[in-house]
Structure formats: structure tokens, C-alpha cells
Design an enzyme around this catalytic site. Structure first.
Site, short mmCIF file in Angstrom:
data_model
loop_
_atom_site.label_atom_id
_atom_site.label_comp_id
_atom_site.label_asym_id
_atom_site.label_seq_id
_atom_site.Cartn_x
_atom_site.Cartn_y
_atom_site.Cartn_z
N CYS A 31 0.83 -1.19 0.00
CA CYS A 31 0.00 0.00 0.00
C CYS A 31 0.88 1.25 0.00
O CYS A 31 1.90 1.30 0.66
CB CYS A 31 -0.95 0.09 1.19
SG CYS A 31 -2.06 -1.29 1.36
N ARG A 54 3.72 -0.20 -4.99
CA ARG A 54 3.51 -0.78 -3.66
C ARG A 54 2.21 -1.58 -3.57
O ARG A 54 1.96 -2.25 -2.57
CB ARG A 54 3.49 0.33 -2.60
CG ARG A 54 4.75 1.15 -2.55
CD ARG A 54 4.63 2.27 -1.55
NE ARG A 54 4.57 1.75 -0.19
CZ ARG A 54 5.62 1.55 0.58
NH1 ARG A 54 6.81 1.82 0.13
NH2 ARG A 54 5.48 1.09 1.79
N TRP A 88 -2.75 -2.73 -1.65
CA TRP A 88 -2.43 -4.15 -1.83
C TRP A 88 -3.26 -4.84 -0.77
O TRP A 88 -3.00 -4.71 0.43
CB TRP A 88 -0.94 -4.41 -1.63
CG TRP A 88 -0.52 -5.80 -1.97
CD1 TRP A 88 -0.18 -6.27 -3.20
CD2 TRP A 88 -0.38 -6.91 -1.06
NE1 TRP A 88 0.15 -7.60 -3.11
CE2 TRP A 88 0.04 -8.01 -1.83
CE3 TRP A 88 -0.58 -7.08 0.30
CZ2 TRP A 88 0.27 -9.27 -1.27
CZ3 TRP A 88 -0.35 -8.32 0.86
CH2 TRP A 88 0.07 -9.40 0.07
N ASN A 146 -1.71 2.11 5.76
CA ASN A 146 -0.84 1.06 5.24
C ASN A 146 -0.41 0.23 6.44
O ASN A 146 0.14 0.77 7.39
CB ASN A 146 0.37 1.73 4.56
CG ASN A 146 1.46 0.73 4.22
OD1 ASN A 146 1.19 -0.44 3.99
ND2 ASN A 146 2.69 1.21 4.17
N GLY A 147 -0.67 -1.07 6.40
CA GLY A 147 -0.31 -1.92 7.55
C GLY A 147 -1.47 -2.82 7.90
O GLY A 147 -2.41 -2.98 7.11
N GLU A 187 17.29 -17.36 -8.42
CA GLU A 187 16.86 -16.01 -8.80
C GLU A 187 16.25 -16.00 -10.21
O GLU A 187 15.25 -15.33 -10.45
CB GLU A 187 18.05 -15.05 -8.68
CG GLU A 187 17.81 -13.61 -9.09
CD GLU A 187 16.72 -12.90 -8.31
OE1 GLU A 187 16.21 -13.44 -7.31
OE2 GLU A 187 16.33 -11.79 -8.73
N LYS A 226 12.44 -14.83 -10.99
CA LYS A 226 12.09 -13.77 -11.95
C LYS A 226 11.02 -14.26 -12.92
O LYS A 226 10.06 -13.56 -13.20
CB LYS A 226 13.32 -13.31 -12.75
CG LYS A 226 14.37 -12.51 -12.07
CD LYS A 226 13.96 -11.15 -11.58
CE LYS A 226 13.25 -11.19 -10.27
NZ LYS A 226 13.83 -10.92 -9.05
N GLU A 267 7.59 -14.66 -11.18
CA GLU A 267 7.00 -13.38 -10.79
C GLU A 267 6.31 -12.67 -11.94
O GLU A 267 5.20 -12.17 -11.80
CB GLU A 267 8.08 -12.42 -10.25
CG GLU A 267 8.55 -12.72 -8.86
CD GLU A 267 9.63 -11.75 -8.41
OE1 GLU A 267 9.52 -11.23 -7.30
OE2 GLU A 267 10.60 -11.51 -9.16
N HIS A 299 17.65 -36.16 -7.45
CA HIS A 299 16.90 -36.57 -6.26
C HIS A 299 15.42 -36.17 -6.35
O HIS A 299 14.77 -36.01 -5.33
CB HIS A 299 17.54 -35.99 -5.00
CG HIS A 299 18.95 -36.44 -4.81
ND1 HIS A 299 19.29 -37.74 -4.52
CD2 HIS A 299 20.12 -35.76 -4.92
CE1 HIS A 299 20.61 -37.85 -4.43
NE2 HIS A 299 21.13 -36.65 -4.67
N LYS A 302 5.92 -4.54 -4.25
CA LYS A 302 7.37 -4.40 -4.15
C LYS A 302 7.86 -4.37 -2.72
O LYS A 302 8.89 -4.91 -2.39
CB LYS A 302 7.79 -3.13 -4.86
CG LYS A 302 9.29 -2.98 -4.87
CD LYS A 302 9.79 -2.49 -6.18
CE LYS A 302 11.28 -2.68 -6.29
NZ LYS A 302 11.67 -4.04 -6.61
#
Ligand code: G6P
Length: 610
Positions: free
Chosen positions: A2, A27, A74, A100-101, A483, A487, A490, A506, A605
Site C-alpha cells: 500500500c 507498492r 495491496w 498502510n499496515g 533467482e 524472476k 513473478e 533426487h 514491491k
């Protein structure tokens, strides 16, 4: 998560608020909304979707107003919808808030308020806070006092802005666990979750601390703790420029940020690397140098991409400094009972400096008496402020939700820390010089990779049919495999897994067939021949292989269906190069599939909730 922004001054508040929301949209982008006071009316617009959707409903309204608050969401409590969008009002309809929170005890508070006759129209925790402030206002007729009283009953985190028709000349801001920056302009103030929403108007800012409030009117402001003790804040200067928040001719922020890497990694080592002496100067660690030298153990804690760079750091520090290193997901670290000793050094790594789990891990380690240091991008962020010392990575604002330049800059800074500590211990000057001379060649080598960006695009087109992709690497390239897979997941929504190449047999090997491409990061190092065996195992099962290999390696062509070459460097620095084609691969997959690259679904983000 947010983004919030508030404005008071001479400008048209709606314009400043909408501009601010656009900057903060990374955000969260489930809904957007704003409240303004215009001609003695409290007017609110809110809409599910992006800021552009909000703009369509305010277009042409031309309200004259010089004060307002706004929010981009968000979703946590309550689905993304028009009704759950912020701002939220109290029962009188005269108080409006953005938040926000998370209010953890909102259920209990809501029940108690319902018992007292208050009603609710949304599923959000924020509405409970709005109604609670309103309930106190009925008794106190004092907005600041009501906010303070309400916040003393709240368990959880908040970055909060409050606007009221009864005190139409002020905005009240408060924070606990969610960031809040106050921009000080000439006869105007902008209060926001981060400086990106402020820089267009002023570079002078104050970073509010946890449990601090600001009471802001057009001509002045006061800061105090939520318990009403006055505070004094230093005014800081925002370090980046407005242009850094623009796309600069690129189609997406992510692509721009990938292309910035030759420059951003240079920013990470500039003024720190003393190449001719094979040494490193880290001003931020000066006061803790002895503690670092004597540390029996170093612990890295982080989330997401930052956790991947921590893994690279682990290998580097063990190799160069011979110190035991552990890497911990911040979310796990904080909830078990980690065994920590006072001579442990804990490094929190975070691009935003606001990730809730990483911040909580910082508190946990401090509580246990460890020295806690930060490797952070956003200047003045909570983690930067809560750690005893640290190093900024100086990558500039990263807007694309999928982190790219922050990763390479974090790895660069970790290489500097490893070299710094290594040279304090047993690493020879000769080795130090060799590493330093390789470091300064990296920007040019990244440029060479970027110049062949079109080749990666063709690879993405060829494998666009894939529903699953496996990424494999060994040693320093294992975290790069993780990574690369992250990417892809996402931004393209293609399922991908990263694995240490030898672990493939395995389990993941069972998945391999002609529909499952495997990306091998197979650069030349001492275990190169082992990874070639792993490639052969995949080929033997009909799998398609895309290899990231070292220039000059002609042998690999026999084994891989497609090869992308990167310049040679030291194994410890290879991740800074080998990750770049993987960032581009994810980008081009996502582009081919028409995904919203800078704002992938469900992600945000800066994850300021647990
Ligand atoms: C989110 C972001 C990731 C990031 C992670 C940790 O999940 O989408 O890109 O790596 O948070 O964020 P931090 O700011 O602490 O590095």
C-alpha cells in the site's frame, strides 16, 4: 504494501495526490482512492483497479481543494473492491483515513464498537480504525487526541493519514512499522510512504520514526510520539533525481533497471574499492570493524531476491574470509528461537528497507544482543535506521516489482564486504588486487551482455510453449538458478523451480521430458565438468537445454540446444553477470505472453505486512 500520500498547501490537491499515487503504485495496485476537503465538503473517490481507473472517475470534476489524502492498495483484509478501497470514514462521515499496515486486533475492536452501536460497511481492518477515531472524537472534540487514543488501543502496524471536516486545516500522520516521510516544501507539505511521491515538489524530508506522529498544517508542522512527547527530527536531503523515476525511453521500468546495471554496480563500489591496494574502504562499517573481525559467525537474513543475494554472500565470505556464515529467511528466523550469541554479526539485506519480516528479524537479533548491520537500498528506510551500522547499495529507486538491479548491487556490496573482511584476515594483497581488478571490469562486461539482448528474446520466443522450466546451477550459480526461476515466476506466471544442479537427480529429474526446458548456468569453474554431466542426464531424457556459458566454451554446444555466452570473470563475481541473461529471459517471456511486467498480479514491491 500500500502506498499513501497526503498534501496540504497551495496547489490543487487532487493533482498532487494522483501524481503521488502513480509514483507509489508499485507498492500495490488492487484499488486506489482519495479524499479531499473542497468548499467545506469531505469528498471521496475510490475505485478497484489501478490509479488510471481512479482517474477516469475524477476526470472533469475540477474540485478546488488544497488538502487531501490518498491511497493505493495491496489487499490484506477484504477482497479488492470499490467498497474496500481506501479512504475509509468514521460513522459521522466527517473523518477520512488512509492506512498502510495491518490492525491485528481489528476483530475485537469491531465487536466492541458494534456493541456500542457503531456500524461497518466494509470488510477492512482500516474502517475499524476510522470508526474508533470517530468514537473518540465524539468524546474529545480534538482530532489529534482522538487519533492518539485510538492508536493506543491498536495492535499491529500502521502508516496512517487522517483528514477531518471539523479540523479542515490539518492532516495527522502516524506510523508504527510502516514507513512515512514528510516532505517540507515552501508553504506546502507532502506526506507519503516513500520519497518517490515527494521529490517532484521538494527534496527536504523528515523520516518519521516508529510510534511518531506529525500534525501538519499549511504553514507548519509538529512531530511528537504517540504518547505526546515532542520529538526533534533532522531534515534530510533526498539523494536521487526525478529522472530516475521515469522510464527514460524504455518500455518498462524492469527493462530500464536491467539496463542500468553497468552503472548501478559501479555506484556500489565507487569510492569504496581501492583497486591498486586490493583493499576496500567501507565508511559505514568503520565503527564495527573490530566486531566484524572478531565475529565467530555471520548471519544473513532477508526475503525474496535479497535472500538469494545473501546466499551468494555466504559463499563469498566463507571463501575469502573463512568465517562461518548462515543464511536465514527472515520470516523463519523471527519465529523460531534462533540460537544467537553476542559475538554473532547479523546482516539484514533489503532493497526497500521496509520488509516487515526482515525488520522483525532485526528486532529479534538486537533483542538477543547481536550486532545488527544493514545492506539496504532505500536511504532512511526502517531497516537502515534500526541497524547499528551498514552499507547502502546506492542502486537508486527500483520501481519494477521484480527486483533486478538491487540484486546485482547487493551481490557487489557483499563482494566488497567479503574482500574487506578477507583482507583483515588472511587474504593476500595479491588476491585482493586480482579480485578488485575483476570487479572494475564488470560494468563493461554487463554492457557486452546487454548488447546481445536480442539473442535472449529469440530464445524466449522459441520456448514460449513451456508451462514449467527448471533452472539449475552449482556453486556460485546455484543462487542464480533460484533467482532466475523467481524472476520467471513473478512476471510471466510460468512455473519455474531453481535447484542445485546435482540435486536434480533426487527428484526434479522425474519431471523432465521434451516439454520441460532446463536452463543450466554452466560457466567455467572447477566444477564445470560436473555440470556437463548433469546436462547430459537431462538430454538423455529428452529434455531441452538452454545454457548460460562462458565465452570461448565451444564444447557446451554439443550438449545444449541453445547457448548464451557471458564474459569470463572470477567464479565469485559470476552471479553479477550470469543473472543478467536470466533477468532478460524472464522479461521477454513475460512480454511475449503480454503480462503486466512492472506490476505482476498479486505481488507488491515493498512487503510491509507479515
Ligand atoms: C518482495 C519483492 C521482491 C523482494 C522481496 C524482499 O517480495 O517483490 O522483489 O525481493 O520483497 O524485499 P526487500 O525490499 O526486503 O529486498
Amino acid at each position: 504494501m500500500c502506498g499513501i500520500v497526503g498534501y496540504i498547501g497551495e496547489r490543487q490537491a487532487v493533482d498532487v495526490l494522483v501524481n503521488g499515487l502513480k509514483r507509489l503504485e508499485y507498492r500495490g495496485y488492487d484499488s486506489a482512492g482519495l479524499s479531499i476537503i473542497s468548499d467545506s465538503n469531505l469528498i471521496t473517490y475510490k475505485k478497484q483497479g489501478k490509479v488510471a481507473d481512479l482517474e477516469t472517475i475524477i476526470e472533469g470534476k475540477n474540485h478546488r481543494s488544497n488538502i487531501g489524502i490518498a491511497h493505493t492498495r495491496w489487499a490484506t483484509h477484504g477482497a479488492p473492491s470499490d467498497v474496500n478501497a481506501h479512504p475509509h470514514r468514521d460513522n459521522s462521515g466527517r473523518i477520512s483515513i488512509v492506512h498502510n499496515g495491518i490492525i491485528e486486533n481489528y476483530g475485537l475492536l469491531k465487536k466492541a464498537l458494534i456493541k456500542r452501536g457503531y456500524s461497518f460497511h466494509t470488510e477492512t481492518d482500516t474502517e475499524v480504525l476510522a470508526v474508533l477515531i470517530g468514537a473518540f472524537y465524539e468524546q474529545t472534540k480534538n482530532l489529534e487526541l482522538s487519533v492518539r487514543k485510538a492508536l493506543s488501543e491498536v495492535v499491529g502496524t500502521f502508516g496512517l493519514l487522517v483528514l477531518s471536516l471539523d479540523e479542515p486545516d490539518r492532516i495527522i500522520a502516524a506510523r508504527r512499522g510502516s514507513p512515512m516521510v514528510l516532505g517540507i516544501g515552501d508553504g506546502e507539505y507532502i506526506i507519503a510512504s516513500d520519497a518517490t511521491a515527494i521529490i517532484q515538489y521538494t527534496k527536504q524530508v523528515i523520516y518519521l520514526s516508529d510510534n511518531e506522529m506529525a500534525i501538519v498544517s499549511k504553514d507548519n508542522f509538529a512531530t511528537k510520539t504517540i504518547d505526546n512527547i515532542e520529538t526533534n527530527n533532522q531534515i534530510h536531503q533526498i539523494e536521487f533525481d526525478l529522472e530516475e523515476l521515469e522510464k527514460g525511453g524504455f518500455e518498462h521500468f524492469m527493462l530500464k533497471e536491467i539496463h542500468e546495471q553497468p552503472y548501478t554496480i559501479q555506484n556500489a563500489y565507487k569510492g569504496r574499492l581501492i583497486a591498486d591496494k586490493g583493499n576496500v574502504k567501507l565508511g559505514g562499517l568503520r565503527n564495527v570493524a573490530d566486531k566484524l573481525r572478531n565475529a565467530k559467525r555471520i548471519i544473513f537474513t532477508a526475503c525474496g531476491t535479497s535472500w538469494h543475494s545473501a546466499l551468494v554472500g555466504e559463499y563469498m565470505l566463507e571463501q575469502l574470509a573463512g568465517v562461518p556464515v548462515e543464511v536465514e529467511y527472515a520470516s523463519e528466523f523471527r519465529y523460531r528461537n534462533p540460537v544467537l550469541y553476542p559475538d554473532d554479526i547479523v546482516f539484514a539485506i533489503s532493497q526497500s528497507g521496509e520488509t516487515a519480516d526482515t525488520l522483525a528479524a532485526v528486532y529479534e537479533a538486537k533483542q538477543k544482543g547481536c550486532t545488527v548491520l544493514g545492506i539496504v537500498n532505500v536511504v532512511g528506510s526502517s531497516i537502515a535506521r534500526e541497524t547499528e551500522a551498514g552499507i547502502y547499495i546506492h542502486a537508486g529507486p527500483e520501481i519494477g516489482v521484480a527486483s533486478t538491479k538491487a540484486f546485482t548491487s547487493q551481490v557487489m556490496v557483499l563482494a566488497l564486504v567479503a574482500l574487506y573482511l578477507g583482507r583483515m584476515k588472511n587474504l593476500s594483497q595479491l588476491d585482493g588486487k586480482r579480485i578488485a581488478s575483476e570487479i572494475i571490469q564488470l560494468p563493461d562486461k554487463i554492457n557486452q551482455i546487454l548488447a546481445r539482448c536480442e539473442d535472449i528474446k529469440q530464445i524466449a520466443k522459441k520456448y514460449i510453449y513451456a508451462k514449467n522450466i527448471l533452472y539449475l546451477g552449482r556453486g556460485y550459480n546455484f543462487p542464480v538458478a533460484l533467482e532466475g526461476a523467481l524472476k520467471l515466476k513473478e512476471i510471466s506466471y510460468i512455473h519455474a523451480e531453481g535447484y542445485p544442479a546435482a540435486e536434480m537427480k533426487h527428484g526434479p529429474i522425474a519431471l523432465i521430458d521434451e516439454n520441460m526446458p532446463v536452463v543450466f548456468i554452466a560457466t567455467k569453474d572447477e566444477i564445470y565438468h560436473k555440470i556437463i554431466s548433469n546436462i547430459e542426464e537431462v538430454r538423455a531424457r529428452g529434455g531441452k537445454v538452454i545454457a548460460i556459458a562462458t565465452e570461448g566454451d565451444t564444447q557446451i554446444k554439443q550438449f545444449a540446444n541453445d547457448v548464451f555466452y557471458i564474459p569470463e570473470t572470477l567464479p565469485m563475481l559470476t552471479p553479477i553477470l550470469s543473472v543478467v541473461p536470466l533477468q532478460l529471459l524472464a522479461y521477454f517471456f513475460a512480454k511475449e505472453l503480454g503480462r503486466p511486467i512492472d506490476q505482476p498480479r498479486n505481488l507488491a514491491k515493498s512487503v510491509t505486512v507479515e
